[in-house]
Design an enzyme around this catalytic site. Structure first.
Site, short mmCIF file in Angstrom:
data_model
loop_
_atom_site.label_atom_id
_atom_site.label_comp_id
_atom_site.label_asym_id
_atom_site.label_seq_id
_atom_site.Cartn_x
_atom_site.Cartn_y
_atom_site.Cartn_z
N ARG A 95 0.92 17.81 0.44
CA ARG A 95 2.21 18.24 1.24
C ARG A 95 3.22 17.36 1.88
NH1 ARG A 95 -0.91 22.67 3.65
NH2 ARG A 95 -2.20 21.74 2.32
N THR A 96 2.51 16.33 2.65
CA THR A 96 3.39 15.40 3.18
C THR A 96 4.29 14.67 2.10
OG1 THR A 96 1.56 15.14 4.90
CG2 THR A 96 3.63 13.51 5.07
N LYS B 229 -5.79 -5.12 0.92
CA LYS B 229 -5.02 -4.52 1.70
C LYS B 229 -3.68 -5.25 2.23
CE LYS B 229 -7.61 -0.51 3.02
NZ LYS B 229 -8.57 0.02 4.01
N ARG C 59 2.10 6.06 3.87
CA ARG C 59 0.69 6.41 4.27
C ARG C 59 -0.16 5.46 4.05
NH1 ARG C 59 -1.64 12.20 3.86
NH2 ARG C 59 -0.38 12.48 5.55
N HIS D 148 0.46 10.31 13.18
CA HIS D 148 1.18 11.19 11.97
C HIS D 148 2.28 11.90 12.83
CE1 HIS D 148 1.97 13.13 8.45
NE2 HIS D 148 0.88 13.72 8.10
#
Lengths: 310, 180
Positions: free
Chosen positions: A54-55, A82, A104, A134
């Site tokens: 959804r985001t 990372k 994200r 968030h």
């Protein structure tokens, strides 16, 4: 405002400016042409190192409604370490001319790292970093509360908001606590002691272990998802016991004040933290939250990218 | 010439509003299928005043609303983000005549943005423009259909309109560039 990294960076004026802008942009959804030319020629990159439905879709819809070009970059399965991957990816995006990066990432602070590096010159929007923040979720939650309980106007002064569940792993809870405090609401966190983070007593909120006691005066009850993928340690004895003590079922919902709203950031575990009948109840505004997410993200993109650069 | 000149007083503005109301009704043969849309901020109370004057003349309600053009401007990247204002379109504009209302017509860029915004809201039969002040210096091929007052200005001058609803008083002043 150049980036949106954390709700702690937002003053009440900033937060209300975003909510007011979102309220005007919400009207675009009712028009025959659901699009504005405002960000024409701007590029927004959705950089998602973690899964999200959804985001990501919400940011994509928001950017497209403002006529921005959207590039979706899903880093799932990347084997790079990372630090390297974030830097290299950022340099690539910079070379492609990204005006905004929506990120994200599984590591708390990733958005902050990106914003405070010289890897990238565009605006950085945090779409969830680890268990940290968030911010757009908190903004859409505040928008939904204001829309239903305050006629879409002003602050949330005096509103009692109860946030229930896995606060320890929840970036939604963190962002909400700070934003709701800034907007004048009273926040109560309800969770088993094992699912509360160290240092929660320094947060601007109350803490309770008893859901039945907390919800009697609630204007809003926000149920957090039990993050099964992070439940490798024994945070509670059994799912059933958790559901009994900290889940919102129909009898418990009946003890809420009549006007109170039920919210959930999604995705839901029906039958776990929220009963299916509660999720589909009239007072549940879970679907509104998704709709409002697009409006709030449009507002954030407009306020970060719509004006003069720098 | 004095550096700061009051061009229109409150009664001048009232007369201009009533005259524009008459002209709109005359040109369109009544208020059927008309929608007045004010451009924020000061176009909105002006549109409401013109609509009220038309209601007095015709004895019937006139559709009036507002149209925010902030998101359609072509100079968005040249200035800080502007706060948005409400867009209220009371009826479907498709097939109706829309009269845009603004306080000052200068470069014409606001009106261009307004026409873009309108086309996203529907397909009006015709679009007309009413302004309280036309100060000249157009950058675009746009002209007003109804003008309260033509004020000759230099490009650097400043025309300041205040209205009771937004500023407490009604006046139109011309502040000459370099004046003090």
């Amino acid at each position: 405002m150049r980036h949106l990294l954390s709700t702690t960076d937002l003053s009440q004026t900033d937060a209300l400016a975003i909510l007011d802008t979102a309220r005007e942009l919400a009207l675009v959804a009712d028009r025959p042409v659901k699009k504005l030319p405002t960000l024409r020629g701007r590029t927004v990159v959705n950089l998602f190192f973690e899964d999200s439905t959804r985001t990501r879709i919400s940011f994509e819809a928001a950017a497209k409604r403002l006529s921005a070009d959207v590039i979706n970059f899903s880093a799932k399965g990347s084997s790079l370490s990372k630090g390297e991957s974030l830097k290299d990816t950022a340099l690539t995006l910079q070379a492609m001319g990204a005006d905004a990066v929506v990120i994200r990432h599984g590591a708390s602070g990733a958005a902050h790292r990106l914003a405070n590096s010289d890897w990238i010159h565009g605006a950085v929007i945090n779409a969830g970093d680890g268990t940290h923040e968030h911010p757009t979720q908190a903004l859409l939650d505040a928008f939904t509360m204001r829309d239903h309980l305050r006629d879409g106007q002003g602050s949330l002064d005096g509103l009692n908001v109860v946030i229930v569940g896995d606060v320890l792993h929840s970036r939604v809870a963190r962002s909400n606590v700070w934003l709701l405090d800034t907007l004048g609401a009273n926040v109560t966190l309800v969770a088993p002691p094992t699912l509360l983070p160290v240092g929660v007593e320094t947060w601007p909120c109350e803490v309770s272990y008893d859901l039945d006691e907390a919800i009697v005066k609630a204007d809003v009850v926000m149920m957090l998802r039990v993050q099964l993928e992070r439940m490798n340690a024994s945070f509670f004895p059994s799912a059933r016991e958790y559901s009994r003590r900290y889940g919102l079922d129909v009898p418990r919902m009946a003890t809420l004040p009549d006007h109170a709203l039920v919210m959930h950031p999604g995705p839901m575990n029906r039958g776990m933290e929220i009963a299916a009948d509660v999720a589909d109840a009239e007072r549940s505004v879970i679907v509104d939250q998704v709709t409002n997410g697009v409006h709030v993200r449009m507002a954030v993109l407009y306020l970060l990218l719509g004006g003069q650069e720098g | 010439m004095t550096p700061d000149q009051e061009f229109l007083t409150d009664s001048d503005i009232n007369r201009a509003v009533v005259r524009i109301a008459h002209e709109i009704l005359e040109r369109n043969r009544g208020a059927d299928d008309l929608v007045l849309l004010g451009i924020p901020t000061r176009g909105v109370p002006l549109a409401a005043r013109i609509a009220a004057a038309m209601t007095t003349i015709e004895g019937r309600e006139v559709n009036v609303g507002s149209l925010d053009v902030g998101m359609y401007r072509d100079d968005l990247r040249l200035r800080p983000t502007v706060a948005l204002h409400p867009t209220v379109i009371p009826v479907d504009i498709t097939g109706r005549t829309v009269v845009l209302v603004d306080d000052v017509l200068f470069s014409g860029r606001t009106i261009r943005a307004a026409m873009d915004a309108l086309s996203d809201a529907g397909r009006p039969k015709a679009v007309q423009l009413a302004v309280l002040v036309d100060r000249g210096h157009r950058d675009l091929p746009i002209r007003a259909d109804y003008v309260g007052k033509n004020i000759p200005t230099a490009r650097e001058d400043d025309v300041q309109v205040t209205l009771t609803e937004t500023d407490g008083t009604d006046s139109v002043r011309l502040v000459r560039a370099g004046g003090n």
